[in-house]
Design a protein around this motif. Structure first.
Motif, PDB file in Angstrom:
ATOM      1  N   ALA A  36      16.421  64.221  51.027  1.00  0.00           N
ATOM      2  CA  ALA A  36      16.842  65.139  52.363  1.00  0.00           C
ATOM      3  C   ALA A  36      15.817  65.348  53.185  1.00  0.00           C
ATOM      4  O   ALA A  36      15.891  65.576  54.442  1.00  0.00           O
ATOM      5  N   ARG A  37      14.372  65.366  52.737  1.00  0.00           N
ATOM      6  CA  ARG A  37      13.368  65.515  53.645  1.00  0.00           C
ATOM      7  C   ARG A  37      13.100  64.337  54.565  1.00  0.00           C
ATOM      8  O   ARG A  37      12.635  64.383  55.507  1.00  0.00           O
ATOM      9  N   GLU A  38      13.337  63.361  53.933  1.00  0.00           N
ATOM     10  CA  GLU A  38      13.038  61.746  54.636  1.00  0.00           C
ATOM     11  C   GLU A  38      14.623  61.384  55.163  1.00  0.00           C
ATOM     12  O   GLU A  38      15.325  60.883  54.348  1.00  0.00           O
ATOM     13  N   LEU A  39      14.635  61.442  56.445  1.00  0.00           N
ATOM     14  CA  LEU A  39      15.990  60.866  57.089  1.00  0.00           C
ATOM     15  C   LEU A  39      16.240  59.338  56.647  1.00  0.00           C
ATOM     16  O   LEU A  39      17.468  59.112  56.750  1.00  0.00           O
ATOM     17  N   ARG A  40      15.280  58.513  56.419  1.00  0.00           N
ATOM     18  CA  ARG A  40      15.603  57.231  56.200  1.00  0.00           C
ATOM     19  C   ARG A  40      16.264  56.857  54.874  1.00  0.00           C
ATOM     20  O   ARG A  40      17.377  56.355  54.677  1.00  0.00           O
ATOM     21  N   HIS A  41      16.230  57.858  53.873  1.00  0.00           N
ATOM     22  CA  HIS A  41      17.007  57.908  52.744  1.00  0.00           C
ATOM     23  C   HIS A  41      18.390  58.927  52.817  1.00  0.00           C
ATOM     24  O   HIS A  41      19.091  58.606  51.991  1.00  0.00           O
ATOM     25  N   LEU A  42      18.439  59.536  53.732  1.00  0.00           N
ATOM     26  CA  LEU A  42      19.484  60.646  53.846  1.00  0.00           C
ATOM     27  C   LEU A  42      21.180  59.895  54.102  1.00  0.00           C
ATOM     28  O   LEU A  42      22.061  60.497  53.777  1.00  0.00           O
ATOM     29  N   TRP A  43      20.984  58.763  54.543  1.00  0.00           N
ATOM     30  CA  TRP A  43      22.386  58.330  55.344  1.00  0.00           C
ATOM     31  C   TRP A  43      23.161  57.878  54.160  1.00  0.00           C
ATOM     32  O   TRP A  43      24.358  58.324  53.780  1.00  0.00           O
ATOM     33  N   TRP A  44      22.726  57.428  52.961  1.00  0.00           N
ATOM     34  CA  TRP A  44      23.639  56.998  51.996  1.00  0.00           C
ATOM     35  C   TRP A  44      24.056  58.413  50.977  1.00  0.00           C
ATOM     36  O   TRP A  44      25.157  58.539  50.529  1.00  0.00           O
ATOM     37  N   LEU A  45      23.409  59.351  50.898  1.00  0.00           N
ATOM     38  CA  LEU A  45      23.804  60.603  50.504  1.00  0.00           C
ATOM     39  C   LEU A  45      24.851  61.293  51.271  1.00  0.00           C
ATOM     40  O   LEU A  45      25.894  61.976  50.868  1.00  0.00           O
ATOM     41  N   ILE A  46      24.716  61.219  52.363  1.00  0.00           N
ATOM     42  CA  ILE A  46      25.855  61.884  53.449  1.00  0.00           C
ATOM     43  C   ILE A  46      27.249  60.920  53.076  1.00  0.00           C
ATOM     44  O   ILE A  46      28.173  61.381  53.010  1.00  0.00           O
ATOM     45  N   LEU A  47      27.063  59.581  52.959  1.00  0.00           N
ATOM     46  CA  LEU A  47      28.029  58.613  52.808  1.00  0.00           C
ATOM     47  C   LEU A  47      28.739  59.029  51.619  1.00  0.00           C
ATOM     48  O   LEU A  47      30.068  59.102  51.346  1.00  0.00           O
ATOM     49  N   LEU A  48      27.888  59.010  50.542  1.00  0.00           N
ATOM     50  CA  LEU A  48      28.484  59.476  49.141  1.00  0.00           C
ATOM     51  C   LEU A  48      29.154  60.856  49.030  1.00  0.00           C
ATOM     52  O   LEU A  48      30.438  61.051  48.638  1.00  0.00           O
ATOM     53  N   LEU A  49      28.641  61.753  49.952  1.00  0.00           N
ATOM     54  CA  LEU A  49      29.299  63.193  49.942  1.00  0.00           C
ATOM     55  C   LEU A  49      30.567  62.964  50.730  1.00  0.00           C
ATOM     56  O   LEU A  49      31.647  63.711  50.081  1.00  0.00           O
ATOM     57  N   ILE A  51      32.567  60.664  51.091  1.00  0.00           N
ATOM     58  CA  ILE A  51      33.519  59.883  49.962  1.00  0.00           C
ATOM     59  C   ILE A  51      34.148  60.494  49.160  1.00  0.00           C
ATOM     60  O   ILE A  51      35.596  60.582  48.859  1.00  0.00           O
ATOM     61  N   GLY A  52      33.283  61.428  48.385  1.00  0.00           N
ATOM     62  CA  GLY A  52      33.501  62.544  47.484  1.00  0.00           C
ATOM     63  C   GLY A  52      34.563  63.370  48.008  1.00  0.00           C
ATOM     64  O   GLY A  52      35.541  63.783  47.535  1.00  0.00           O
ATOM     65  N   VAL A  53      34.282  63.850  49.291  1.00  0.00           N
ATOM     66  CA  VAL A  53      35.109  65.036  49.987  1.00  0.00           C
ATOM     67  C   VAL A  53      36.505  64.170  50.254  1.00  0.00           C
ATOM     68  O   VAL A  53      37.539  64.802  50.010  1.00  0.00           O
ATOM     69  N   TRP A  54      36.466  62.915  50.732  1.00  0.00           N
ATOM     70  CA  TRP A  54      37.655  62.365  51.133  1.00  0.00           C
ATOM     71  C   TRP A  54      38.398  62.054  49.982  1.00  0.00           C
ATOM     72  O   TRP A  54      39.778  62.195  49.907  1.00  0.00           O
ATOM     73  N   LEU A  55      38.050  61.686  48.776  1.00  0.00           N
ATOM     74  CA  LEU A  55      38.600  61.516  47.508  1.00  0.00           C
ATOM     75  C   LEU A  55      39.154  62.730  46.896  1.00  0.00           C
ATOM     76  O   LEU A  55      40.404  62.805  46.321  1.00  0.00           O
ATOM     77  N   VAL A  56      38.416  63.808  46.958  1.00  0.00           N
ATOM     78  CA  VAL A  56      39.074  65.263  46.484  1.00  0.00           C
ATOM     79  C   VAL A  56      40.232  65.771  47.493  1.00  0.00           C
ATOM     80  O   VAL A  56      41.343  66.192  46.931  1.00  0.00           O
ATOM     81  N   TRP A  57      39.877  65.735  48.808  1.00  0.00           N
ATOM     82  CA  TRP A  57      41.194  66.417  49.392  1.00  0.00           C
ATOM     83  C   TRP A  57      41.870  65.204  50.439  1.00  0.00           C
ATOM     84  O   TRP A  57      42.728  65.728  50.836  1.00  0.00           O
ATOM     85  N   GLY A  58      41.663  64.068  50.700  1.00  0.00           N
ATOM     86  CA  GLY A  58      42.419  63.256  51.225  1.00  0.00           C
ATOM     87  C   GLY A  58      43.294  62.160  50.793  1.00  0.00           C
ATOM     88  O   GLY A  58      44.440  62.088  51.029  1.00  0.00           O
ATOM     89  N   VAL A  59      42.926  61.638  49.437  1.00  0.00           N
ATOM     90  CA  VAL A  59      43.692  60.841  48.789  1.00  0.00           C
ATOM     91  C   VAL A  59      45.042  61.298  48.178  1.00  0.00           C
ATOM     92  O   VAL A  59      44.869  62.529  47.581  1.00  0.00           O
ATOM     93  N   GLY A  60      46.157  60.819  48.241  1.00  0.00           N
ATOM     94  CA  GLY A  60      47.188  61.191  47.920  1.00  0.00           C
ATOM     95  C   GLY A  60      48.061  62.313  48.604  1.00  0.00           C
ATOM     96  O   GLY A  60      49.110  62.857  48.198  1.00  0.00           O
ATOM     97  N   ARG A  61      47.403  62.693  49.633  1.00  0.00           N
ATOM     98  CA  ARG A  61      48.214  63.757  50.467  1.00  0.00           C
ATOM     99  C   ARG A  61      49.196  62.822  51.464  1.00  0.00           C
ATOM    100  O   ARG A  61      49.054  61.820  51.961  1.00  0.00           O
ATOM    101  N   ARG A  62      50.637  63.721  51.402  1.00  0.00           N
ATOM    102  CA  ARG A  62      51.538  63.172  52.173  1.00  0.00           C
ATOM    103  C   ARG A  62      51.109  63.366  53.584  1.00  0.00           C
ATOM    104  O   ARG A  62      50.784  64.368  54.126  1.00  0.00           O
TER     105      ARG A  62
END
Length: 65
Positions: A36-49, A51-62
């Motif tokens: 989180a301190r080094e922006l070079r490594h932050l992009w994949w954490l944001i991507l994983l987060l 994807i996780g939010v999409w899986l929890v709230w987005g998948v299976g919704r009509r």
């Protein structure tokens, strides 16, 4: 169960899971803090987060009609 209650429970479970993971894997927590301190490594954490939010709230919704 209303959608508000469901969202509350989902948020609570995610929060408890995150706290448990930090408690069980302190080295990973330190790595995430460093990333989180080094922006070079932050992009994949944001991507994983995102994807996780999409899986929890987005998948299976009509789609709204």
């Amino acid at each position: 169960m209303t959608s508000r209650q469901r969202a509350f429970w989902q948020f609570g479970i995610i929060l408890v899971t995150g706290i448990a993971l930090v408690a069980f894997f302190p080295r990973a927590a330190r790595f995430v803090e460093m990333a989180a301190r080094e922006l070079r490594h932050l992009w994949w954490l944001i991507l994983l987060l995102a994807i996780g939010v999409w899986l929890v709230w987005g998948v299976g919704r009509r789609p709204k009609e």
